[in-house]
Design an enzyme around this catalytic site. Structure first.
Site, mmCIF file in Angstrom:
data_model
loop_
_atom_site.group_PDB
_atom_site.id
_atom_site.type_symbol
_atom_site.label_atom_id
_atom_site.label_comp_id
_atom_site.label_asym_id
_atom_site.label_seq_id
_atom_site.Cartn_x
_atom_site.Cartn_y
_atom_site.Cartn_z
ATOM 1 C CB VAL A 110 8.096 59.921 93.069
ATOM 2 C CG1 VAL A 110 8.094 58.588 93.803
ATOM 3 C CG2 VAL A 110 8.075 59.691 91.564
ATOM 4 C CB ALA B 99 2.685 59.956 93.887
ATOM 5 C CD GLU B 100 6.427 55.709 98.909
ATOM 6 O OE1 GLU B 100 6.523 54.759 99.707
ATOM 7 O OE2 GLU B 100 7.278 55.959 98.049
ATOM 8 C CB SER B 101 3.095 61.926 100.828
ATOM 9 O OG SER B 101 4.492 62.027 100.942
#
Length: 141
Positions: free
Chosen positions: A58, A61-63
């Site tokens: 996650v 993914a957020e990065s």
């Protein structure tokens, strides 16, 4: 005008002294509607059973999704905040490398919606994520 090398350079610079650097996330490709990064899978990102931690996936993914939104804004005037992320972890991974590609689903003035696919070296789908970013006016410091 889109400049792949400049986008990758900015993403790398923004990652210095952050979680992205700690997780060894490296931005490796960009296009007009996507950004791609890689992250090594090793004990640094394992959960106790020796598998890639869902939280590390996650974070990857957020990065990549947050960095991708920077391609569509003027960073002198605006900033990006992730406001919602969801992840489906579909396959485990013990070692090697995972690759995350963020592709824009919706590009509004104040909201960006991204789909992020995390795959392994053989293109097997590890996680499928969705990220919503809010675009805000930059605050003066």
């Amino acid at each position: 005008m889109f400049n792949k090398e400049e986008i990758l350079k900015v993403c790398t610079k923004l990652s210095q002294n952050t979680l992205m650097q700690t997780l060894e996330i490296e931005y490796i490709d960009a296009g007009e509607d996507f950004l791609k990064a890689k992250m090594p899978v090793n004990p640094r990102v394992h959960q106790p059973m020796g598998l890639l931690h869902g939280g590390a996936s996650v974070a990857l993914a957020e990065s990549v999704g947050s960095a991708a939104s920077i391609m569509f804004i003027d960073p002198e005037k605006f900033e990006v905040r992730g406001i919602e992320i969801s992840a489906n972890h579909l396959k485990s991974k013990r070692e090697g490398t995972v690759f995350a590609t963020a592709r824009i689903i919706h590009k509004g003035r104040s909201i960006h919606l991204w789909e992020i696919k995390i795959v392994d070296e053989k293109e097997a789908l590890i996680s499928l994520c969705k990220l919503t970013n809010m675009v805000l006016p930059r605050r003066k410091m």
